[in-house]
Scaffold this active site. Structure first.
Site, PDB file in Angstrom:
ATOM      1  N   GLU A 249       0.826  -1.211   0.000  1.00  0.00           N
ATOM      2  CA  GLU A 249       0.000   0.000   0.000  1.00  0.00           C
ATOM      3  C   GLU A 249       0.862   1.263   0.000  1.00  0.00           C
ATOM      4  O   GLU A 249       0.621   2.205  -0.777  1.00  0.00           O
ATOM      5  CB  GLU A 249      -0.930   0.033   1.224  1.00  0.00           C
TER       6      GLU A 249
ATOM      7  N   ASN B  77       1.254   3.898  -3.165  1.00  0.00           N
ATOM      8  CA  ASN B  77       0.870   5.307  -3.058  1.00  0.00           C
ATOM      9  C   ASN B  77       1.958   6.227  -3.613  1.00  0.00           C
ATOM     10  O   ASN B  77       1.655   7.234  -4.260  1.00  0.00           O
ATOM     11  CB  ASN B  77       0.541   5.666  -1.610  1.00  0.00           C
TER      12      ASN B  77
ATOM     13  N   ARG C 276      -8.728   2.593  -8.172  1.00  0.00           N
ATOM     14  CA  ARG C 276      -8.283   2.774  -6.784  1.00  0.00           C
ATOM     15  C   ARG C 276      -9.484   2.593  -5.871  1.00  0.00           C
ATOM     16  O   ARG C 276     -10.609   2.906  -6.255  1.00  0.00           O
ATOM     17  CB  ARG C 276      -7.702   4.178  -6.571  1.00  0.00           C
TER      18      ARG C 276
HETATM   19  N1  LIG Z   1       2.558   9.177  -1.118  1.00  0.00           N
HETATM   20  C1  LIG Z   1       1.501   9.954  -1.449  1.00  0.00           C
HETATM   21  N2  LIG Z   1       1.685  11.094  -2.160  1.00  0.00           N
HETATM   22  C2  LIG Z   1       0.636  11.888  -2.498  1.00  0.00           C
HETATM   23  N3  LIG Z   1      -0.662  11.613  -2.166  1.00  0.00           N
HETATM   24  C3  LIG Z   1      -0.909  10.487  -1.462  1.00  0.00           C
HETATM   25  C4  LIG Z   1       0.153   9.594  -1.053  1.00  0.00           C
HETATM   26  N4  LIG Z   1      -0.409   8.571  -0.364  1.00  0.00           N
HETATM   27  C5  LIG Z   1      -1.725   8.810  -0.324  1.00  0.00           C
HETATM   28  N5  LIG Z   1      -2.052   9.945  -0.990  1.00  0.00           N
HETATM   29  C6  LIG Z   1      -3.416  10.530  -1.115  1.00  0.00           C
HETATM   30  O1  LIG Z   1      -4.278   9.887  -0.203  1.00  0.00           O
HETATM   31  C7  LIG Z   1      -5.383   9.281  -0.891  1.00  0.00           C
HETATM   32  C8  LIG Z   1      -5.806   8.016  -0.191  1.00  0.00           C
HETATM   33  O2  LIG Z   1      -4.791   7.003  -0.281  1.00  0.00           O
HETATM   34  P1  LIG Z   1      -5.196   5.465  -0.100  1.00  0.00           P
HETATM   35  O3  LIG Z   1      -5.975   5.315   1.160  1.00  0.00           O
HETATM   36  O4  LIG Z   1      -3.970   4.639  -0.244  1.00  0.00           O
HETATM   37  O5  LIG Z   1      -6.221   5.186  -1.303  1.00  0.00           O
HETATM   38  P2  LIG Z   1      -5.940   5.057  -2.886  1.00  0.00           P
HETATM   39  O6  LIG Z   1      -4.469   4.800  -3.077  1.00  0.00           O
HETATM   40  O7  LIG Z   1      -6.779   3.908  -3.291  1.00  0.00           O
HETATM   41  O8  LIG Z   1      -6.366   6.363  -3.483  1.00  0.00           O
HETATM   42  C9  LIG Z   1      -4.885   9.092  -2.308  1.00  0.00           C
HETATM   43  O9  LIG Z   1      -5.942   9.020  -3.234  1.00  0.00           O
HETATM   44  C10 LIG Z   1      -4.007  10.327  -2.500  1.00  0.00           C
HETATM   45  O10 LIG Z   1      -4.782  11.458  -2.803  1.00  0.00           O
HETATM   46 MG   LIG Z   2      -3.302   3.586  -1.973  1.00  0.00          MG
END
Ligand SMILES: Nc1ncnc2c1ncn2[C@@H]1O[C@H](COP(=O)(O)OP(=O)(O)O)[C@@H](O)[C@H]1O
Ligand SMILES: [Mg+2]
Lengths: 106, 146
Positions: B48, B52, B106
């Site tokens: 995960e 990201n 996603r």
């Molecule tokens: N490393 C990262 N850099 C930039 N934005 C991030 C990062 N990790 C998470 N996000 C933001 O947080 C949101 C939620 O992340 P997550 O719970 O992993 O769901 P998903 O990856 O399915 O969108 C993402 O859609 C993104 O907008």
């Molecule tokens: Mg994610």
């Protein structure tokens, strides 16, 4: 992505395999949608027996298939889910919105 | 004797590295003698965090992903996953289950899963600078010698 599937009495069973992550999910999603579109099943069963790993990308695969089957007014079932993918699916409450036919014995 | 063990990795944000990253951490964590369930939780959380970076931190280009693993006293695996990407504007919102800025491939469940599968989880981010995920997982010591 080659996914094995079979159809009987408008029931489509698709065997998912390997590791389902962001790298593989898009292709799996497309393959599952294509098969649903071709066979227009009343029931679609995703079999997880050979899934060795799954992260939250797999949740999107299931939700995508669920939307597809809802559009056809059919049902989506999940079966033979090993412990690791099951824990991920449960984190998203998937067991509340799809039917789980059989869990894999632990 | 007790010099704590660690490993550091850096790789470009290519999606093929998702499987590599979780396998590398799983191999490193093996010295804590985790159960299959514990290992599954760790691999899921790493997948995960790294995903990201690949999907959200560097949406239109490749950038570095830094992964650090350490063994802490009391059988704890300490993990840091860091990027120098676009960062997160609103962390509360990002943590919300089902919230995603990504497409329909996603689920918005990544952060929720990391929080619930790991013993400790900390997310810090500066818009325009990057994001760091710091998480720990205690591995239960089971019977047998060590
Ligand atoms: N490393 C990262 N850099 C930039 N934005 C991030 C990062 N990790 C998470 N996000 C933001 O947080 C949101 C939620 O992340 P997550 O719970 O992993 O769901 P998903 O990856 O399915 O969108 C993402 O859609 C993104 O907008
Ligand atoms: Mg994610």
């Amino acid at each position: 992505m080659k996914l094995t599937s079979f159809v009987q009495d408008r029931q489509l069973t698709i065997a998912l395999t390997g590791e389902i992550d962001h790298h593989s999910a898009k292709e799996i999603m497309d393959t599952v949608s294509d098969k649903i579109d071709v066979y227009m099943p009343l029931r679609c069963i995703l079999d997880f027996r050979d899934v060795r790993f799954m992260d939250s990308s797999g949740i999107a695969v299931v939700l995508h298939a669920l939307r597809r089957m809802n559009m056809l007014q059919g049902r989506l079932l999940l079966q033979n889910i090993p412990a690791q993918p099951y824990k991920v699916l449960r984190a998203a409450g998937i067991e509340k919105i799809t039917e789980i036919k059989e869990e894999c014995p632990k | 004797m007790k010099g704590e063990n660690y490993m550091n990795l850096e790789f470009p944000s290519k999606s093929a590295n998702e499987a590599f990253a979780r396998a590398a951490v799983a191999c490193f964590a093996a010295q804590l003698d985790p159960t299959l369930d514990e290992l599954g939780d760790i691999k899921t959380a790493v997948s995960e965090a790294v995903t990201n970076c690949i999907v959200h931190a560097y949406p239109d280009e490749l950038g570095p992903v830094i992964l650090k693993a350490r063994i802490l006293p009391d059988n704890v695996l300490d993990l840091v996953v860091k990027d120098r990407g676009r960062g997160i504007e609103n962390i509360e919102q990002a943590r919300t289950p089902m919230f995603t800025t990504g497409g329909d491939d996603r689920s918005g469940m990544g952060i929720t899963i990391m929080e619930s599968f790991m013993t400790e989880f900390h997310l810090s981010s500066t818009p325009g600078k990057g994001t760091t995920v710091h998480m720990k997982r205690k591995i239960v010591r089971r019977g047998g010698k060590k």
